[in-house]
Design an enzyme around this catalytic site. Structure first.
Site, PDB file in Angstrom:
ATOM      1  N   CYS A   1       4.099 -24.047 124.737  1.00 35.12           N
ATOM      2  CA  CYS A   1       3.675 -23.585 123.420  1.00 35.12           C
ATOM      3  C   CYS A   1       4.170 -22.164 123.162  1.00 35.12           C
ATOM      4  O   CYS A   1       4.390 -21.398 124.087  1.00 35.12           O
ATOM      5  CB  CYS A   1       2.149 -23.653 123.320  1.00 35.12           C
ATOM      6  SG  CYS A   1       1.556 -23.667 121.630  1.00 35.12           S
ATOM      7  N   ASP A   2       4.290 -21.815 121.882  1.00 34.31           N
ATOM      8  CA  ASP A   2       4.988 -20.617 121.415  1.00 34.31           C
ATOM      9  C   ASP A   2       4.920 -19.405 122.330  1.00 34.31           C
ATOM     10  O   ASP A   2       5.926 -18.928 122.839  1.00 34.31           O
ATOM     11  CB  ASP A   2       4.461 -20.211 120.037  1.00 34.31           C
ATOM     12  CG  ASP A   2       4.808 -21.238 118.974  1.00 34.31           C
ATOM     13  OD1 ASP A   2       5.558 -22.180 119.283  1.00 34.31           O
ATOM     14  OD2 ASP A   2       4.338 -21.111 117.842  1.00 34.31           O
TER      15      ASP A   2
ATOM     16  N   SER B   1       5.315 -17.606 111.174  1.00 32.11           N
ATOM     17  CA  SER B   1       5.615 -18.707 112.071  1.00 32.11           C
ATOM     18  C   SER B   1       7.104 -19.007 112.039  1.00 32.11           C
ATOM     19  O   SER B   1       7.779 -18.782 111.032  1.00 32.11           O
ATOM     20  CB  SER B   1       4.828 -19.948 111.638  1.00 32.11           C
ATOM     21  OG  SER B   1       5.345 -21.097 112.262  1.00 32.11           O
TER      22      SER B   1
END
Length: 574
Positions: free
Chosen positions: A129-130, A477
């Site tokens: 994840c990011d 984002s």
């Protein structure tokens, strides 16, 4: 054999496994089922971000088992441990997003203390994840033990009304719903099919951007960032990553031998060439900081300025990460960039070979249209651009991939938090031509530098992507598209110009020239600064308070400690 390959008297694990004084320490390993021959081998930390928070992470436990097999098969004893993640897709649009960037530091810190506390000799990091990707890579540079990074893989695209879709489409559909373009039933149909498997968000958002970086910067095996999470070939890459770290340990090749100024430049080229997330301009300086290398937002932006945009990936383009993998992946992207002189092929990688040597057998495939030749790019300048001017003396960043108009000027609408801006957008309380400014969302002011996908996606869903601009000292984002500028510095909480503007002031943006200016005199700004007082925050205890007290400017990666330049020793040499 093992003792011939590794100098055990210099490995960190000697502090817990060699000599009569270490009998109590060894007894713990016997309690976990290890034999003497296991304890006589180097200990390799296998750090994984497995959890049930989101699809990004649910396949990581499976892959870590393959890493451990690779370590065991080549002379090491793997010791698996987990760290946290905060998943942006779920944290987005509410107070939970304040924890997102903070999680990057917690991930780095937790891996560091686990490695230090147990004296592991090498590290393989599995992340999905990011923020877990840069967090994992930061810990590798900080510890400087032989390390290999492996990405957990992207999600498969969903299918809706005959088209590939991602979670970005769901966020934008919320805007379509609020403006009456789709029904609640249609929104429900989309949300149920958009994310059909394990894996990270499928477009060139932050996770896939940083996965590409992991290969370009040399910390991951070639092709390993490409296969989607459900693809069984991921297990082979995980196995090979476990073997690779043992070779690095044998040859004492460390992360700071691999991550140099030139390899950081290569990584920045790949962010821009793929139209990647603006978060790359935050994470690359943070990774550099761990290695003691000066490489800030302006250094990244300078590279972006001269890099062609060549990968037609969402959100600005047509394709998702799986398509790029099938087209030839990061190695083919690197090959055309190398041939045209955009990257340095002499940089070392975790294979023990250079980027150029890794790419010798790669040929560019002209029959596909996902990755363009660097000779004939989609755009001559990179998909991400740095900005600087009277509104952002310490810089800002914008993703221009997929945009036609690179200039914007208009009156300001000020919001002191994202929720207020989202409410205004949801209720159509803005006009075409407005510059919506969301402030006090920076690293200190948020605290935590939230992403603004809910607001930007709602604007795009309402059909206003090119008709308004959105500017913030927070982040966007990787899924954001449209005229959205983030990382404005100095941030509002530090009294930057963004804190001093008022409704109706005019901001002018030129992404072609790389400028962002406020039409106010220096005298007027000084007058307003005298009246300005930093607002109080609701976060006066706990982790977010600690973060706000320690965090530095976005320009330098929003880091929380002095970095390698102030070291007197590194962990690998204890």
């Amino acid at each position: 054999m093992t003792k011939d390959r590794f100098n055990h008297e210099k490995l960190p694990s000697r502090h817990v496994r060699i000599g009569p004084q270490k009998a109590p320490h060894r007894s713990y390993y016997y309690a976990m089922g290890l034999e003497k021959e296991d304890i006589d081998k180097p200990f390799v930390g296998v750090a994984t971000c497995w959890n049930e928070s989101a699809p990004c992470n649910i396949s990581l436990m499976r892959q870590s088992q393959s890493v451990k097999k690779g370590v065991s098969s080549d002379g090491g004893t793997p010791r698996e441990f987990c760290t946290i993640t905060v998943t942006d897709g779920i944290a987005m649009g509410h107070q939970g997003m304040k924890s997102s960037l903070v999680s990057r530091e917690i991930i780095s810190d937790s891996i560091e203390v686990s490695m230090r506390g147990h004296c592991y000799d090498a590290l393989v990091g599995v992340a999905g994840c990011d923020k877990s990707l840069p967090g994992m890579m930061m810990s590798m540079l900080r510890l400087n033990v032989p390390s290999v990074f492996i990405y957990g893989g992207s999600i498969l695209p969903g299918r809706y009304q005959g088209k590939d879709v991602t979670v970005m489409d769901v966020f934008e559909a919320v805007g379509e719903y609020s403006s009456g373009k789709i029904t609640e039933e249609e929104l429900k149909e989309l949300e149920c099919v958009a994310c059909p498997s394990a894996g990270s968000c499928g477009g060139q958002f932050t996770a896939n951007t940083m996965a590409c970086v992991s290969e370009a910067i040399g910390l991951a095996l070639p092709h390993s960032s490409g296969p989607p999470a459900p693809d069984e070939s991921r297990d082979k890459y995980a196995l090979d990553s476990g073997k690779a770290v043992m070779s690095l340990l044998e040859n004492n090749i460390r992360p700071r031998d691999i991550v140099t100024l030139e390899s950081l430049k290569n990584a920045a080229v790949v962010v821009a060439a793929t139209g990647g997330s603006t978060n790359g301009a935050l994470h690359l300086p943070a990774i550099a900081h761990e290695a003691g290398i000066k490489f800030d937002l302006f250094d990244v932006a300078e590279i972006f300025k001269s890099t062609p945009y060549i990968a037609d990936l969402k959100p600005g383009g047509k394709y998702v990460a799986r398509d790029m993998y099938l087209a030839g992946g990061v190695p083919m992207l690197l090959k055309t960039l190398l041939e045209e002189g955009f990257i340095d092929g002499s940089c070392l990688t975790v294979t023990g070979k250079t980027i150029g040597e890794n790419l010798e057998s790669v040929e560019f495939d002209d029959s596909q249209d996902v990755i363009y030749s660097a000779k004939k790019p989609i755009m001559n300048t990179g998909g991400v651009v740095g900005l600087k001017g009277s509104f952002a003396p310490d810089g800002a960043i914008v993703k221009i991939a997929g945009m036609d108009n690179l200039q914007f000027s208009g009156p300001v609408r000020c919001f002191d938090c994202e929720e207020d801006a989202f409410t205004a957008v949801e209720n159509n309380q803005y006009k075409d031509g407005d510059v919506l400014v969301i402030r006090y969302e920076g690293p200190k002011g948020g605290p935590g530098m939230r992403e603004m996908l809910s607001t930007t996606a709602a604007l795009y869903g309402q059909g206003k992507g090119g008709k308004v601009a959105l500017v913030t000292d927070g982040r966007f984002s990787g899924a954001t598209r449209g005229f959205c500028i983030g990382h404005v510095g100095p941030e509002a909480a530090e009294g930057g110009p963004i804190a001093l503007i008022e409704d109706g002031d005019i901001i002018s943006i030129d992404a072609d020239k790389g400028t962002i200016d406020i039409e106010l005199s220096e005298e007027e700004l000084k007058r307003r600064r005298k009246k300005w007082n930093r607002p109080k925050t609701d976060y006066n205890s706990g982790t977010l308070w600690k973060y706000a007290e320690q965090v530095g400017p976005a320009r330098y990666g929003a880091v929380t400690h002095p970095g390698a330049r102030d070291e007197t020793h590194c962990y690998a040499d204890i």
